[in-house]
Design a protein around this motif. Structure first.
Motif, PDB file in Angstrom:
ATOM      1  N   ARG A  27       0.860  -1.176   0.000  1.00 35.33           N
ATOM      2  CA  ARG A  27       0.000   0.000   0.000  1.00 35.33           C
ATOM      3  C   ARG A  27       0.902   1.234   0.000  1.00 35.33           C
ATOM      4  O   ARG A  27       2.034   1.169   0.501  1.00 35.33           O
ATOM      5  N   ARG A  59       2.746   2.103   3.298  1.00 39.79           N
ATOM      6  CA  ARG A  59       3.698   1.051   3.669  1.00 39.79           C
ATOM      7  C   ARG A  59       4.929   1.112   2.769  1.00 39.79           C
ATOM      8  O   ARG A  59       6.065   1.017   3.249  1.00 39.79           O
ATOM      9  N   ASN A 115       4.117  -2.689   9.376  1.00 36.08           N
ATOM     10  CA  ASN A 115       3.032  -2.258   8.493  1.00 36.08           C
ATOM     11  C   ASN A 115       1.975  -1.455   9.250  1.00 36.08           C
ATOM     12  O   ASN A 115       1.452  -0.472   8.735  1.00 36.08           O
ATOM     13  N   ARG A 116       1.681  -1.875  10.460  1.00 36.78           N
ATOM     14  CA  ARG A 116       0.600  -1.188  11.188  1.00 36.78           C
ATOM     15  C   ARG A 116       0.984   0.251  11.544  1.00 36.78           C
ATOM     16  O   ARG A 116       0.133   1.132  11.581  1.00 36.78           O
ATOM     17  N   ASP A 161       0.782   2.265   8.293  1.00 38.71           N
ATOM     18  CA  ASP A 161      -0.612   2.546   7.961  1.00 38.71           C
ATOM     19  C   ASP A 161      -1.116   3.796   8.672  1.00 38.71           C
ATOM     20  O   ASP A 161      -2.018   4.479   8.175  1.00 38.71           O
ATOM     21  N   ARG A 162      -0.552   4.097   9.840  1.00 40.76           N
ATOM     22  CA  ARG A 162      -0.935   5.309  10.589  1.00 40.76           C
ATOM     23  C   ARG A 162      -0.041   6.488  10.231  1.00 40.76           C
ATOM     24  O   ARG A 162      -0.174   7.565  10.813  1.00 40.76           O
TER      25      ARG A 162
END
Length: 277
Positions: A52, A55, A158-159, A162-163
Protein backbone atom coordinates in the motif's frame (compact mmCIF):
# COMPACT_ATOMS: atom_id res chain seq x y z
CA UNK A 1 -3.45 0.17 -10.86
CA UNK A 2 -4.54 -2.69 -8.59
CA UNK A 3 -3.00 -2.90 -5.09
CA UNK A 4 -1.23 -6.19 -5.80
CA UNK A 5 0.73 -4.53 -8.60
CA UNK A 6 1.80 -1.40 -6.73
CA UNK A 7 5.32 -2.54 -5.74
CA UNK A 8 6.11 -3.04 -9.42
CA UNK A 9 6.41 0.74 -9.81
CA UNK A 10 9.84 0.72 -8.14
CA UNK A 11 12.76 1.18 -10.49
CA UNK A 12 16.45 1.83 -10.02
CA UNK A 13 15.91 5.48 -10.91
CA UNK A 14 13.04 5.89 -8.45
CA UNK A 15 15.04 4.45 -5.56
CA UNK A 16 17.91 6.80 -6.42
CA UNK A 17 15.55 9.77 -6.40
CA UNK A 18 14.16 8.71 -3.03
CA UNK A 19 17.72 8.52 -1.71
CA UNK A 20 18.44 12.02 -2.98
CA UNK A 21 21.72 13.63 -4.04
CA UNK A 22 24.96 11.78 -3.26
CA UNK A 23 28.64 12.59 -3.92
CA UNK A 24 29.88 11.63 -7.37
CA UNK A 25 32.23 9.11 -5.81
CA UNK A 26 29.26 7.16 -4.45
CA UNK A 27 26.97 7.40 -7.46
CA UNK A 28 28.07 4.19 -9.19
CA UNK A 29 27.79 2.02 -6.09
CA UNK A 30 24.43 3.59 -5.24
CA UNK A 31 23.05 2.79 -8.68
CA UNK A 32 24.34 -0.78 -8.48
CA UNK A 33 22.73 -1.39 -5.08
CA UNK A 34 19.47 0.28 -6.11
CA UNK A 35 19.41 -1.86 -9.24
CA UNK A 36 19.62 -5.10 -7.27
CA UNK A 37 16.88 -3.98 -4.89
CA UNK A 38 14.64 -2.80 -7.73
CA UNK A 39 14.98 -6.22 -9.33
CA UNK A 40 14.18 -8.30 -6.25
CA UNK A 41 12.11 -6.19 -3.83
CA UNK A 42 8.81 -5.69 -5.71
CA UNK A 43 7.82 -9.38 -5.67
CA UNK A 44 8.80 -9.68 -2.00
CA UNK A 45 6.90 -6.53 -1.04
CA UNK A 46 3.83 -7.89 -2.78
CA UNK A 47 4.14 -11.30 -1.10
CA UNK A 48 4.56 -9.84 2.39
CA UNK A 49 1.90 -7.12 1.93
CA UNK A 50 4.16 -4.09 1.88
CA UNK A 51 1.92 -3.12 -1.00
CA UNK A 52 0.00 0.00 0.00
CA UNK A 53 1.30 3.51 -0.67
CA UNK A 54 2.06 4.40 2.97
CA UNK A 55 3.70 1.05 3.67
CA UNK A 56 5.80 1.32 0.54
CA UNK A 57 6.81 4.91 1.30
CA UNK A 58 7.87 4.26 4.89
CA UNK A 59 9.67 1.04 3.93
CA UNK A 60 11.71 2.59 1.11
CA UNK A 61 12.29 5.88 2.97
CA UNK A 62 13.73 4.06 5.97
CA UNK A 63 15.86 1.84 3.75
CA UNK A 64 17.21 4.94 2.01
CA UNK A 65 18.28 6.45 5.32
CA UNK A 66 19.79 3.29 6.81
CA UNK A 67 21.78 2.53 3.65
CA UNK A 68 23.20 6.04 3.15
CA UNK A 69 20.81 6.71 0.25
CA UNK A 70 21.42 3.17 -1.07
CA UNK A 71 25.17 3.88 -1.34
CA UNK A 72 26.08 0.91 0.85
CA UNK A 73 24.63 -2.40 1.93
CA UNK A 74 27.22 -2.77 4.67
CA UNK A 75 27.93 -0.70 7.74
CA UNK A 76 30.87 1.65 7.18
CA UNK A 77 32.25 1.05 10.70
CA UNK A 78 34.20 -2.13 11.44
CA UNK A 79 31.66 -3.56 13.88
CA UNK A 80 34.19 -3.60 16.74
CA UNK A 81 31.79 -1.49 18.80
CA UNK A 82 29.45 -4.50 18.98
CA UNK A 83 32.07 -6.81 20.49
CA UNK A 84 30.74 -8.52 23.61
CA UNK A 85 27.18 -7.26 23.13
CA UNK A 86 25.21 -10.09 24.71
CA UNK A 87 21.94 -8.39 23.75
CA UNK A 88 22.92 -8.95 20.12
CA UNK A 89 24.04 -12.52 20.74
CA UNK A 90 27.71 -11.61 20.32
CA UNK A 91 29.15 -14.06 22.83
CA UNK A 92 32.32 -15.13 21.03
CA UNK A 93 35.53 -13.26 20.38
CA UNK A 94 35.33 -11.49 17.04
CA UNK A 95 31.54 -11.54 16.78
CA UNK A 96 31.34 -7.75 16.68
CA UNK A 97 33.19 -7.48 13.38
CA UNK A 98 31.90 -10.75 11.97
CA UNK A 99 28.26 -9.82 12.49
CA UNK A 100 28.46 -6.13 11.65
CA UNK A 101 25.50 -4.40 10.04
CA UNK A 102 24.62 -5.76 6.59
CA UNK A 103 21.72 -5.26 4.24
CA UNK A 104 19.51 -2.18 3.74
CA UNK A 105 18.40 -2.21 7.40
CA UNK A 106 21.84 -3.17 8.74
CA UNK A 107 21.17 -6.64 10.18
CA UNK A 108 23.51 -6.69 13.20
CA UNK A 109 24.66 -9.30 15.74
CA UNK A 110 25.00 -13.08 15.80
CA UNK A 111 21.54 -13.49 17.35
CA UNK A 112 19.87 -11.56 14.55
CA UNK A 113 21.74 -13.48 11.84
CA UNK A 114 20.57 -16.71 13.50
CA UNK A 115 16.97 -15.48 13.69
CA UNK A 116 17.12 -14.35 10.06
CA UNK A 117 18.26 -17.83 9.02
CA UNK A 118 15.35 -19.43 10.88
CA UNK A 119 12.84 -17.04 9.32
CA UNK A 120 14.21 -17.56 5.82
CA UNK A 121 14.03 -21.33 6.16
CA UNK A 122 10.45 -21.19 7.45
CA UNK A 123 8.97 -18.58 5.09
CA UNK A 124 11.19 -18.62 2.01
CA UNK A 125 13.10 -21.86 1.49
CA UNK A 126 14.24 -24.74 3.64
CA UNK A 127 17.45 -24.61 1.61
CA UNK A 128 18.25 -20.98 2.49
CA UNK A 129 21.86 -20.47 3.60
CA UNK A 130 23.03 -20.53 7.19
CA UNK A 131 23.61 -16.79 7.52
CA UNK A 132 25.05 -17.24 10.99
CA UNK A 133 27.67 -19.57 9.55
CA UNK A 134 28.29 -17.36 6.50
CA UNK A 135 27.20 -13.83 7.40
CA UNK A 136 28.66 -12.36 4.21
CA UNK A 137 25.90 -14.05 2.21
CA UNK A 138 23.42 -11.46 3.48
CA UNK A 139 25.03 -9.19 0.87
CA UNK A 140 24.66 -11.62 -2.06
CA UNK A 141 22.42 -10.29 -4.83
CA UNK A 142 20.07 -13.26 -4.41
CA UNK A 143 19.51 -12.64 -0.70
CA UNK A 144 20.15 -8.97 0.08
CA UNK A 145 16.54 -7.90 -0.45
CA UNK A 146 15.24 -10.40 2.10
CA UNK A 147 16.79 -8.94 5.26
CA UNK A 148 14.79 -5.66 5.24
CA UNK A 149 11.60 -7.64 4.52
CA UNK A 150 12.39 -9.93 7.46
CA UNK A 151 12.98 -7.02 9.81
CA UNK A 152 9.89 -5.11 8.66
CA UNK A 153 7.50 -8.05 8.94
CA UNK A 154 8.78 -9.55 12.20
CA UNK A 155 8.53 -6.13 13.91
CA UNK A 156 4.99 -5.52 12.66
CA UNK A 157 5.91 -2.25 10.98
CA UNK A 158 3.03 -2.26 8.49
CA UNK A 159 0.60 -1.19 11.19
CA UNK A 160 2.70 1.87 12.08
CA UNK A 161 3.15 2.78 8.43
CA UNK A 162 -0.61 2.55 7.96
CA UNK A 163 -0.93 5.31 10.59
CA UNK A 164 1.83 7.31 8.88
CA UNK A 165 3.70 7.22 12.21
CA UNK A 166 7.31 7.85 11.28
CA UNK A 167 8.38 8.23 14.91
CA UNK A 168 7.14 4.74 15.84
CA UNK A 169 8.75 3.22 12.73
CA UNK A 170 12.05 4.98 13.45
CA UNK A 171 12.11 3.91 17.10
CA UNK A 172 11.65 0.27 16.17
CA UNK A 173 14.28 0.36 13.43
CA UNK A 174 16.89 2.44 15.24
CA UNK A 175 15.89 2.43 18.90
CA UNK A 176 15.34 6.19 19.14
CA UNK A 177 15.06 9.31 17.01
CA UNK A 178 18.45 9.12 15.32
CA UNK A 179 18.40 10.73 11.87
CA UNK A 180 14.71 11.56 12.17
CA UNK A 181 14.87 14.71 10.04
CA UNK A 182 16.62 12.90 7.19
CA UNK A 183 14.13 10.05 7.47
CA UNK A 184 11.29 12.57 7.13
CA UNK A 185 12.87 14.05 4.01
CA UNK A 186 13.29 10.63 2.42
CA UNK A 187 9.76 9.63 3.40
CA UNK A 188 8.48 12.77 1.70
CA UNK A 189 10.40 11.91 -1.45
CA UNK A 190 9.07 8.35 -1.39
CA UNK A 191 5.48 9.54 -1.03
CA UNK A 192 5.89 11.95 -3.93
CA UNK A 193 7.53 9.34 -6.17
CA UNK A 194 4.85 6.77 -5.44
CA UNK A 195 2.07 9.28 -6.08
CA UNK A 196 3.60 10.31 -9.40
CA UNK A 197 4.09 6.71 -10.50
CA UNK A 198 0.55 5.79 -9.55
CA UNK A 199 -0.83 8.80 -11.35
CA UNK A 200 1.04 8.02 -14.56
CA UNK A 201 -0.10 4.39 -14.42
CA UNK A 202 -3.75 5.28 -13.81
CA UNK A 203 -5.82 5.03 -16.94
CA UNK A 204 -7.39 8.31 -18.03
CA UNK A 205 -11.03 8.46 -19.06
CA UNK A 206 -10.22 10.21 -22.31
CA UNK A 207 -11.86 13.44 -21.22
CA UNK A 208 -9.55 16.44 -21.11
CA UNK A 209 -11.63 18.08 -18.39
CA UNK A 210 -10.88 15.15 -16.06
CA UNK A 211 -7.13 15.47 -15.44
CA UNK A 212 -5.22 13.02 -13.27
CA UNK A 213 -4.08 14.97 -10.22
CA UNK A 214 -1.73 14.06 -7.40
CA UNK A 215 0.17 15.57 -4.51
CA UNK A 216 2.92 17.99 -5.47
CA UNK A 217 1.12 19.88 -8.21
CA UNK A 218 1.17 23.65 -7.70
CA UNK A 219 -0.73 26.59 -9.20
CA UNK A 220 -2.84 24.16 -11.17
CA UNK A 221 -6.35 24.96 -12.47
CA UNK A 222 -7.34 21.32 -12.27
CA UNK A 223 -6.38 21.24 -8.60
CA UNK A 224 -8.49 24.34 -8.03
CA UNK A 225 -11.48 22.52 -9.53
CA UNK A 226 -10.79 19.48 -7.38
CA UNK A 227 -10.56 21.64 -4.26
CA UNK A 228 -13.81 23.37 -5.21
CA UNK A 229 -15.68 20.07 -5.44
CA UNK A 230 -14.13 18.77 -2.22
CA UNK A 231 -15.14 21.99 -0.47
CA UNK A 232 -18.64 21.52 -1.87
CA UNK A 233 -18.60 18.02 -0.36
CA UNK A 234 -17.96 19.56 3.06
CA UNK A 235 -14.19 19.71 3.39
CA UNK A 236 -12.50 22.86 4.64
CA UNK A 237 -9.85 23.63 2.05
CA UNK A 238 -8.11 26.63 0.54
CA UNK A 239 -8.90 26.74 -3.18
CA UNK A 240 -5.40 27.74 -4.19
CA UNK A 241 -4.40 25.25 -6.88
CA UNK A 242 -1.73 23.67 -4.67
CA UNK A 243 -2.11 19.91 -4.14
CA UNK A 244 -0.63 19.68 -0.65
CA UNK A 245 -1.19 17.43 2.40
CA UNK A 246 -4.58 18.91 3.28
CA UNK A 247 -5.98 18.31 -0.21
CA UNK A 248 -4.56 14.79 -0.27
CA UNK A 249 -6.04 13.92 3.13
CA UNK A 250 -9.44 15.30 2.15
CA UNK A 251 -9.43 13.38 -1.13
CA UNK A 252 -8.39 10.13 0.56
CA UNK A 253 -11.14 10.52 3.14
CA UNK A 254 -13.72 11.24 0.45
CA UNK A 255 -12.57 8.25 -1.64
CA UNK A 256 -12.74 5.98 1.40
CA UNK A 257 -16.28 7.15 2.20
CA UNK A 258 -17.36 6.51 -1.39
CA UNK A 259 -15.84 3.02 -1.53
CA UNK A 260 -13.03 3.98 -3.89
CA UNK A 261 -9.39 3.00 -3.30
CA UNK A 262 -8.06 5.79 -1.03
CA UNK A 263 -5.09 6.60 -3.23
CA UNK A 264 -5.22 10.38 -2.85
CA UNK A 265 -5.04 10.58 -6.66
CA UNK A 266 -7.88 12.12 -8.64
CA UNK A 267 -8.57 9.97 -11.69
CA UNK A 268 -11.59 9.50 -13.92
CA UNK A 269 -13.56 7.41 -11.44
CA UNK A 270 -12.98 10.04 -8.75
CA UNK A 271 -14.14 12.87 -11.01
CA UNK A 272 -17.28 11.03 -12.08
CA UNK A 273 -18.42 10.40 -8.52
CA UNK A 274 -17.26 13.75 -7.17
CA UNK A 275 -18.97 15.85 -9.84
CA UNK A 276 -21.91 13.55 -10.48
CA UNK A 277 -21.08 13.62 -14.18
Amino acid sequence: MSPENLPSIFTTEMLCRIGGPVPDAKAASRRAHAGVLAEHLPALMQRFEIDRPLRMAHFTGQMAHESDSFCTMEEYASGAAYEGRADLGNLHVGDGKRFKGRGPFQLTGRGNYRAFTSWMREYVSADAPDFEGRPELVLADRWVAYSPIYFWITRGLNRHADRDDILAVTRIINGGRNGLEDRKVKLGRAKAEIAKAMASATLDTGRDEWPILHRGLMDDKGVERLQYWLAKAGYTLAIDGDFGPATELALKDWQRRKGLPPTGIANGATWVMLTGD
